[in-house]
Scaffold this active site. Structure first.
Site, short mmCIF file in Angstrom:
data_model
loop_
_atom_site.label_atom_id
_atom_site.label_comp_id
_atom_site.label_asym_id
_atom_site.label_seq_id
_atom_site.Cartn_x
_atom_site.Cartn_y
_atom_site.Cartn_z
N HIS A 175 9.01 -35.77 -34.18
CA HIS A 175 8.95 -37.24 -34.14
C HIS A 175 9.89 -37.72 -35.23
O HIS A 175 9.62 -37.45 -36.41
CB HIS A 175 7.56 -37.74 -34.54
N CYS B 109 6.61 -34.66 -37.92
CA CYS B 109 6.61 -36.12 -37.81
C CYS B 109 7.07 -36.71 -39.14
O CYS B 109 6.33 -36.67 -40.12
CB CYS B 109 5.23 -36.63 -37.42
N TYR C 229 5.46 -48.69 -29.52
CA TYR C 229 6.04 -48.02 -28.35
C TYR C 229 6.78 -49.03 -27.47
O TYR C 229 6.50 -49.17 -26.29
CB TYR C 229 4.95 -47.25 -27.60
N ASP D 271 10.23 -41.82 -32.66
CA ASP D 271 8.81 -42.14 -32.83
C ASP D 271 8.71 -43.60 -33.24
O ASP D 271 9.15 -43.96 -34.32
CB ASP D 271 8.26 -41.23 -33.94
N HIS D 272 8.16 -44.39 -32.41
CA HIS D 272 8.00 -45.83 -32.66
C HIS D 272 9.36 -46.53 -32.67
O HIS D 272 10.40 -45.89 -32.81
CB HIS D 272 7.29 -46.12 -33.99
N HIS E 99 -0.08 -32.22 -35.39
CA HIS E 99 0.55 -33.43 -35.92
C HIS E 99 -0.01 -33.66 -37.32
O HIS E 99 -1.22 -33.58 -37.52
CB HIS E 99 0.21 -34.61 -34.99
#
Ligand code: DNO
Length: 389
Positions: free
Chosen positions: A298, A271, A363, A346-347, A233
């Site tokens: 992500h 990401c 999340y 992601d988020h 990541h």
């Protein structure tokens, strides 16, 4: 695109049933109770995989198997930790979980200065303000040497900001930076943080980089034997903070890693939010260049207020990252390899429907549900109108 979703296990306020109803096929999870350096037992992995399977989905990606700090520094007990890591990879593979995400950021995992940035519609998201981070470093943490890391303009602005902030606002910044998010690191006090930072004295980018490659080459025989894809990541933010070294922030960093670690099982978690936290990174170009080595994605977006100050976008498709182009690149790569890649939204914003839940930062249910639906719509639209994908 395989629709992924990060689930924090039984302590997650969002149930597997709800995740399935979001359209998810692939759950991204981990044995969050296990500390960095521990071996994950087969029985525990099996139990978790069964839980996910019983809910009608597959546990296909681990996020994360954390790397012990000793391994990052290559000091102390690092050999035992590496051996344990290899055993964990073997155990995961034996249970059919063959994509593993991790990071190589010292001390802190990803860092934000605002965990509840309010958008005009009242929903909240995560934010980052480089001046708040500098102010915390200079005036709250009082890290020795901090002054050397900032230019005069940043120092002056950080000083003004800190003088203006109430104790509550200062605490908000401190907590955002030092609170370990679930699945990352433990909460740290400023004193503990300073102590941890000190252990990195003498570990510069070059040393950390060499340690990353050594770690990857140590685990490569296991990756090859078990068919596990290990995907790093990126650093977040993708530039040095608190004087710590950084090794995976740019395309050049990935280029060096794949050169030093040629195994096809050594790759990247693409990401967009982390890479996008540097205006110089081009997330689409990074995906295209390393497409073969992208094992997990992500997808989210950022909106910049100015350089160094940004928050997450109200829409996963709009902002710093050109998401339509990226989705097209993803679809082309999926076609080339004849297999789909797990993408998780992601988020997501914390919306009214999330407020009664005690969701982990970023999340949420509502925000990620919207994000996933947007990504799914984009994929279907592109497939319908772009010939060849
Ligand atoms: C933040 C996450 C990171 C990520 C780790 C991977 O929301 O993307 O915490 O899980 O850095 O090791």
């Amino acid at each position: 695109m395989k629709q992924g979703w990060r689930w924090y296990g039984e302590s997650d306020p969002i149930s597997l049933k709800e995740i399935r109803q979001a359209g998810v096929t692939d759950v991204v999870t981990a044995l969050y109770g296990r500390k960095p350096g521990e071996t994950w037992p087969v029985a525990e992995i099996r139990r978790l995989a069964k839980k996910v399977r019983d809910a009608g989905m597959t546990w296909s990606v681990v996020e994360s198997v954390p790397v012990h700090e000793d391994v990052k520094k290559r000091t102390g007990d690092f050999r035992r930790h590496v051996a344990n890591y290899r055993k964990t990879l073997e155990n995961l593979a034996a249970c059919g979980v063959k994509t593993v995400c991790y990071n190589f950021m010292p001390v802190l995992d990803w860092t934000r200065s605002d965990l509840a940035h309010e958008l005009p519609d009242g929903s909240t998201c995560l934010g980052y303000n480089a001046y708040e981070v500098a102010a915390f470093d200079l005036f709250a943490l009082k890290r020795p040497d901090a002054a050397k890391d900032y230019d005069a303009k940043t120092k002056a602005r950080a000083k003004r900001l800190w003088a203006k902030y109430s104790p509550k606002e200062r605490m908000r910044v401190q907590k955002a930076i030092l609170t370990g998010l679930p699945g990352t690191v433990d909460d740290l006090t400023p004193a503990q943080f300073l102590r941890e930072l000190k252990t990195y004295a003498g570990v510069d980018d070059a040393r950390l980089r060499a340690n990353l490659y050594a770690f990857l080459n140590d685990v490569t025989p296991t990756l090859e034997k078990c068919g596990v894809d290990l995907c790093i990541h990126p650093d977040d933010p993708p530039h040095p903070i608190f004087g710590l070294p950084r090794v995976l922030s740019t395309a050049a960093d990935v280029r060096r890693m794949v050169k030093a670690c040629p195994s096809k099982h050594v790759g990247l978690t693409l990401c967009t939010g982390s890479l996008g936290a540097s205006p110089e990174n081009d997330e689409v170009a990074i995906f295209r260049e390393f497409a073969e080595r992208v094992f997990f994605c992500h997808f989210r977006n950022l909106e910049y207020e100015e350089e160094g100050v940004f928050h997450e976008s109200r829409c996963h498709l709009v902002g710093k990252t050109n998401m339509p182009e990226l989705m097209l690149a993803l679809l082309r790569e999926e076609k080339r390899r004849g297999a789909d890649i797990v993408v998780r939204p992601d988020h997501g914003r914390l919306m009214e429907i999330d407020k009664r839940r005690n969701c982990y930062c970023g999340y949420s249910y509502g925000g990620r549900l919207v994000g996933l639906a947007e990504l799914r719509g984009l994929e279907i639209g592109l497939k319908a109108f772009s010939r060849g994908v």
